[in-house]
Design a protein around this motif. Sequence first.
Motif, PDB file in Angstrom:
ATOM      1  N   GLU A 115      36.688 -15.329 -26.531  1.00  0.00           N
ATOM      2  CA  GLU A 115      35.313 -14.690 -26.268  1.00  0.00           C
ATOM      3  C   GLU A 115      35.161 -13.356 -26.715  1.00  0.00           C
ATOM      4  O   GLU A 115      34.484 -12.871 -27.414  1.00  0.00           O
ATOM      5  N   LEU A 116      36.168 -12.585 -26.294  1.00  0.00           N
ATOM      6  CA  LEU A 116      36.345 -11.192 -26.551  1.00  0.00           C
ATOM      7  C   LEU A 116      36.793 -10.938 -27.955  1.00  0.00           C
ATOM      8  O   LEU A 116      36.057 -10.079 -28.406  1.00  0.00           O
ATOM      9  N   TYR A 117      37.598 -11.685 -28.562  1.00  0.00           N
ATOM     10  CA  TYR A 117      37.848 -11.666 -29.701  1.00  0.00           C
ATOM     11  C   TYR A 117      36.585 -11.920 -30.767  1.00  0.00           C
ATOM     12  O   TYR A 117      36.239 -11.247 -31.673  1.00  0.00           O
ATOM     13  N   ARG A 118      35.669 -12.608 -30.419  1.00  0.00           N
ATOM     14  CA  ARG A 118      34.411 -13.110 -31.165  1.00  0.00           C
ATOM     15  C   ARG A 118      33.649 -11.881 -31.001  1.00  0.00           C
ATOM     16  O   ARG A 118      32.937 -11.326 -31.956  1.00  0.00           O
TER      17      ARG A 118
ATOM     18  N   ASP B  42      40.529 -11.451 -10.787  1.00  0.00           N
ATOM     19  CA  ASP B  42      40.931 -11.566  -9.426  1.00  0.00           C
ATOM     20  C   ASP B  42      41.108 -13.011  -9.170  1.00  0.00           C
ATOM     21  O   ASP B  42      41.600 -13.430  -7.868  1.00  0.00           O
ATOM     22  N   GLY B  43      41.327 -13.640  -9.833  1.00  0.00           N
ATOM     23  CA  GLY B  43      41.877 -15.234  -9.862  1.00  0.00           C
ATOM     24  C   GLY B  43      40.509 -16.156  -9.612  1.00  0.00           C
ATOM     25  O   GLY B  43      40.543 -17.482  -9.550  1.00  0.00           O
ATOM     26  N   GLY B  44      39.362 -15.490  -9.795  1.00  0.00           N
ATOM     27  CA  GLY B  44      38.371 -16.320  -9.503  1.00  0.00           C
ATOM     28  C   GLY B  44      37.026 -16.060 -10.367  1.00  0.00           C
ATOM     29  O   GLY B  44      36.505 -16.773 -11.179  1.00  0.00           O
ATOM     30  N   GLY B  45      36.800 -14.648 -10.377  1.00  0.00           N
ATOM     31  CA  GLY B  45      35.524 -14.578 -10.949  1.00  0.00           C
ATOM     32  C   GLY B  45      35.815 -14.115 -12.773  1.00  0.00           C
ATOM     33  O   GLY B  45      36.977 -14.333 -13.003  1.00  0.00           O
ATOM     34  N   ALA B  46      34.989 -13.760 -13.441  1.00  0.00           N
ATOM     35  CA  ALA B  46      35.190 -13.847 -14.989  1.00  0.00           C
ATOM     36  C   ALA B  46      36.083 -12.602 -15.118  1.00  0.00           C
ATOM     37  O   ALA B  46      35.749 -11.594 -14.540  1.00  0.00           O
ATOM     38  N   PRO B  47      37.088 -12.892 -15.952  1.00  0.00           N
ATOM     39  CA  PRO B  47      37.737 -11.462 -16.562  1.00  0.00           C
ATOM     40  C   PRO B  47      37.245 -10.685 -17.209  1.00  0.00           C
ATOM     41  O   PRO B  47      36.054 -10.957 -17.843  1.00  0.00           O
ATOM     42  N   LYS B  48      37.371  -9.183 -16.654  1.00  0.00           N
ATOM     43  CA  LYS B  48      36.498  -8.239 -17.399  1.00  0.00           C
ATOM     44  C   LYS B  48      37.545  -7.214 -18.249  1.00  0.00           C
ATOM     45  O   LYS B  48      38.628  -7.166 -17.636  1.00  0.00           O
ATOM     46  N   LEU B  49      36.809  -6.967 -19.402  1.00  0.00           N
ATOM     47  CA  LEU B  49      37.803  -6.131 -20.444  1.00  0.00           C
ATOM     48  C   LEU B  49      37.760  -4.581 -19.894  1.00  0.00           C
ATOM     49  O   LEU B  49      36.636  -4.144 -19.679  1.00  0.00           O
ATOM     50  N   PHE B  50      39.164  -4.226 -19.963  1.00  0.00           N
ATOM     51  CA  PHE B  50      39.349  -2.673 -19.426  1.00  0.00           C
ATOM     52  C   PHE B  50      39.281  -2.026 -20.952  1.00  0.00           C
ATOM     53  O   PHE B  50      38.852  -0.908 -21.201  1.00  0.00           O
TER      54      PHE B  50
ATOM     55  N   PRO C 233      29.359 -11.414 -19.574  1.00  0.00           N
ATOM     56  CA  PRO C 233      30.223 -11.418 -18.285  1.00  0.00           C
ATOM     57  C   PRO C 233      31.604 -11.025 -18.444  1.00  0.00           C
ATOM     58  O   PRO C 233      32.235 -10.903 -17.174  1.00  0.00           O
ATOM     59  N   ASN C 234      32.051 -10.886 -19.676  1.00  0.00           N
ATOM     60  CA  ASN C 234      33.434 -10.490 -19.854  1.00  0.00           C
ATOM     61  C   ASN C 234      33.497  -9.057 -19.869  1.00  0.00           C
ATOM     62  O   ASN C 234      34.602  -8.549 -20.264  1.00  0.00           O
ATOM     63  N   LEU C 235      32.425  -8.287 -19.870  1.00  0.00           N
ATOM     64  CA  LEU C 235      32.388  -6.965 -20.161  1.00  0.00           C
ATOM     65  C   LEU C 235      32.123  -6.126 -18.988  1.00  0.00           C
ATOM     66  O   LEU C 235      31.273  -6.746 -18.008  1.00  0.00           O
ATOM     67  N   LEU C 236      32.430  -4.927 -19.050  1.00  0.00           N
ATOM     68  CA  LEU C 236      31.974  -3.758 -17.981  1.00  0.00           C
ATOM     69  C   LEU C 236      30.727  -2.962 -18.641  1.00  0.00           C
ATOM     70  O   LEU C 236      31.250  -2.381 -19.725  1.00  0.00           O
ATOM     71  N   GLU C 237      30.002  -2.609 -17.941  1.00  0.00           N
ATOM     72  CA  GLU C 237      28.806  -1.565 -18.358  1.00  0.00           C
ATOM     73  C   GLU C 237      29.658  -0.356 -18.741  1.00  0.00           C
ATOM     74  O   GLU C 237      30.401   0.187 -18.050  1.00  0.00           O
ATOM     75  N   THR C 238      29.545   0.066 -20.210  1.00  0.00           N
ATOM     76  CA  THR C 238      30.301   1.359 -20.355  1.00  0.00           C
ATOM     77  C   THR C 238      29.289   2.038 -21.326  1.00  0.00           C
ATOM     78  O   THR C 238      28.331   1.412 -21.993  1.00  0.00           O
ATOM     79  N   SER C 239      29.213   3.460 -21.191  1.00  0.00           N
ATOM     80  CA  SER C 239      28.460   4.328 -21.652  1.00  0.00           C
ATOM     81  C   SER C 239      28.961   5.502 -22.408  1.00  0.00           C
ATOM     82  O   SER C 239      30.169   5.876 -21.619  1.00  0.00           O
ATOM     83  N   PHE C 240      28.411   6.366 -23.303  1.00  0.00           N
ATOM     84  CA  PHE C 240      28.878   7.833 -23.649  1.00  0.00           C
ATOM     85  C   PHE C 240      28.561   8.895 -22.522  1.00  0.00           C
ATOM     86  O   PHE C 240      29.113   9.813 -22.644  1.00  0.00           O
TER      87      PHE C 240
ATOM     88  N   VAL D   4      47.145  -5.496 -13.726  1.00  0.00           N
ATOM     89  CA  VAL D   4      46.156  -5.768 -14.811  1.00  0.00           C
ATOM     90  C   VAL D   4      46.665  -6.702 -15.722  1.00  0.00           C
ATOM     91  O   VAL D   4      48.114  -6.832 -15.891  1.00  0.00           O
ATOM     92  N   ILE D   5      46.069  -7.852 -16.183  1.00  0.00           N
ATOM     93  CA  ILE D   5      46.369  -8.775 -17.044  1.00  0.00           C
ATOM     94  C   ILE D   5      46.415  -8.311 -18.391  1.00  0.00           C
ATOM     95  O   ILE D   5      45.342  -7.869 -19.123  1.00  0.00           O
ATOM     96  N   GLY D   6      47.427  -8.602 -19.134  1.00  0.00           N
ATOM     97  CA  GLY D   6      47.412  -7.987 -20.497  1.00  0.00           C
ATOM     98  C   GLY D   6      47.538  -9.529 -21.411  1.00  0.00           C
ATOM     99  O   GLY D   6      48.519 -10.214 -21.288  1.00  0.00           O
ATOM    100  N   SER D   7      46.353  -9.961 -21.913  1.00  0.00           N
ATOM    101  CA  SER D   7      46.010 -10.957 -22.498  1.00  0.00           C
ATOM    102  C   SER D   7      46.250 -10.859 -24.208  1.00  0.00           C
ATOM    103  O   SER D   7      45.626 -10.226 -24.835  1.00  0.00           O
ATOM    104  N   TRP D   8      47.313 -11.388 -24.695  1.00  0.00           N
ATOM    105  CA  TRP D   8      47.657 -11.279 -25.988  1.00  0.00           C
ATOM    106  C   TRP D   8      47.016 -12.362 -26.999  1.00  0.00           C
ATOM    107  O   TRP D   8      46.609 -13.272 -26.407  1.00  0.00           O
ATOM    108  N   ILE D   9      46.742 -11.602 -28.311  1.00  0.00           N
ATOM    109  CA  ILE D   9      46.254 -12.556 -29.239  1.00  0.00           C
ATOM    110  C   ILE D   9      46.795 -12.218 -30.437  1.00  0.00           C
ATOM    111  O   ILE D   9      47.402 -11.079 -30.719  1.00  0.00           O
ATOM    112  N   VAL D  10      46.994 -13.404 -31.253  1.00  0.00           N
ATOM    113  CA  VAL D  10      47.663 -13.225 -32.598  1.00  0.00           C
ATOM    114  C   VAL D  10      46.658 -14.094 -33.712  1.00  0.00           C
ATOM    115  O   VAL D  10      46.636 -15.223 -33.527  1.00  0.00           O
TER     116      VAL D  10
END
Length: 380
Positions: free
Chosen positions: A54-57, A107-115, A279-286, A345-351
Amino acid sequence: MRRIEIEPRPDWRAKVEAEGLIWHTSAGRPYWNESAYYSFTGAQIEQIEDATVELYRLFLAAGQAILDDQTLLDRFCIPPIFHQAVRDAWDAEPPALNFGRFDLGYDGGGAPKLFEFNCDTPTSLLEAAVIQWSWKEERFAHLDQFTSLHDKLVGKWTDIRALLPPAVHFAHVADDAAEDAVTTSYLRDTAEAAGIATIPILVDNIGWNDDGRCFVDDAEQPIDAVFKLYPWEWLVNEAFAPQLLESLVGMVWIEPIWKMIWSNKAILAILWQLFPGHPNLLETSFDIPAGDAVAKPMLAREGANVSIRRAGAVVASTTGAYGDEGYVYQALYHLPEAAPGCFPVIGSWIVDGEPAGIGIREDGLITGNTARFVPHVIEG
């Protein structure tokens, strides 16, 4: 997701060195930490995998939106003379691995969040692709592990081999820790496994031939294609930026220059603007928010110049040479403390758009260059 302590193999140093991980100890303690491991259920791995897809999308959509809107592109501090080159590379899709590492809070339960997305100069690659698999095979051969990274990298090199010149140069800096050297050497191995000839070179040894109008190696041979573990934001601000721009017409750069958009943390704020509440994003602002947040330089490496703000006060911070280009402010995610002082921190790789495995790094509240890599298994 459980952290389980275990006795390290008595000869672990020799074993990881034999597989290329010469940088296995940092600041007097193991960087490769097999005195513990993480155990995941299949459902948890599936949750991480789905979030990665989903994050790649989202990144694909954000990349197009940024290149379609000059005001958005201007937030990325890319020199204007390279804007069209970024657009051209995005549209042309030149040969690339199109790989990277999504750093996630989970945390093993909630939606993974992108850092953030490390997709221009991602490291901890050998550890995730090879070292933890060999450890797993020796200690827990009956269990599974989420890593197809090695096979996917070799497969992607095979896919693009016909689009590349006879030899590809692999460039990195001469870093004291040898982290960049280890990563680049491993990627050379994957390219050679796909039948591609490779030539190593240090970035500082790349020259320019005025007569041939091309970059050359230390043997004065033209560089027709290069994989570089060196940030694009540094390259475009070097003294040879005009020659770099000229080279983009005929030379293959891996990864391509459009990665400057995805690797810049400004995209975290743009993603939230485009997909608020995802759900996979954290609120982020400039802008500095009123609530708890993490301040991150738009361009930085290894957790440098990051600060955590709670109730208006800085409770943790790191130093460094970054930040002049500006910051983004990301809502604070409370990482689980899996062991005293250990926040994974989970590093999830994509190729090439496909999830390819995970690696886990542990550190304090801010994950920096002293973080330790811990292997994992899948149970249940």
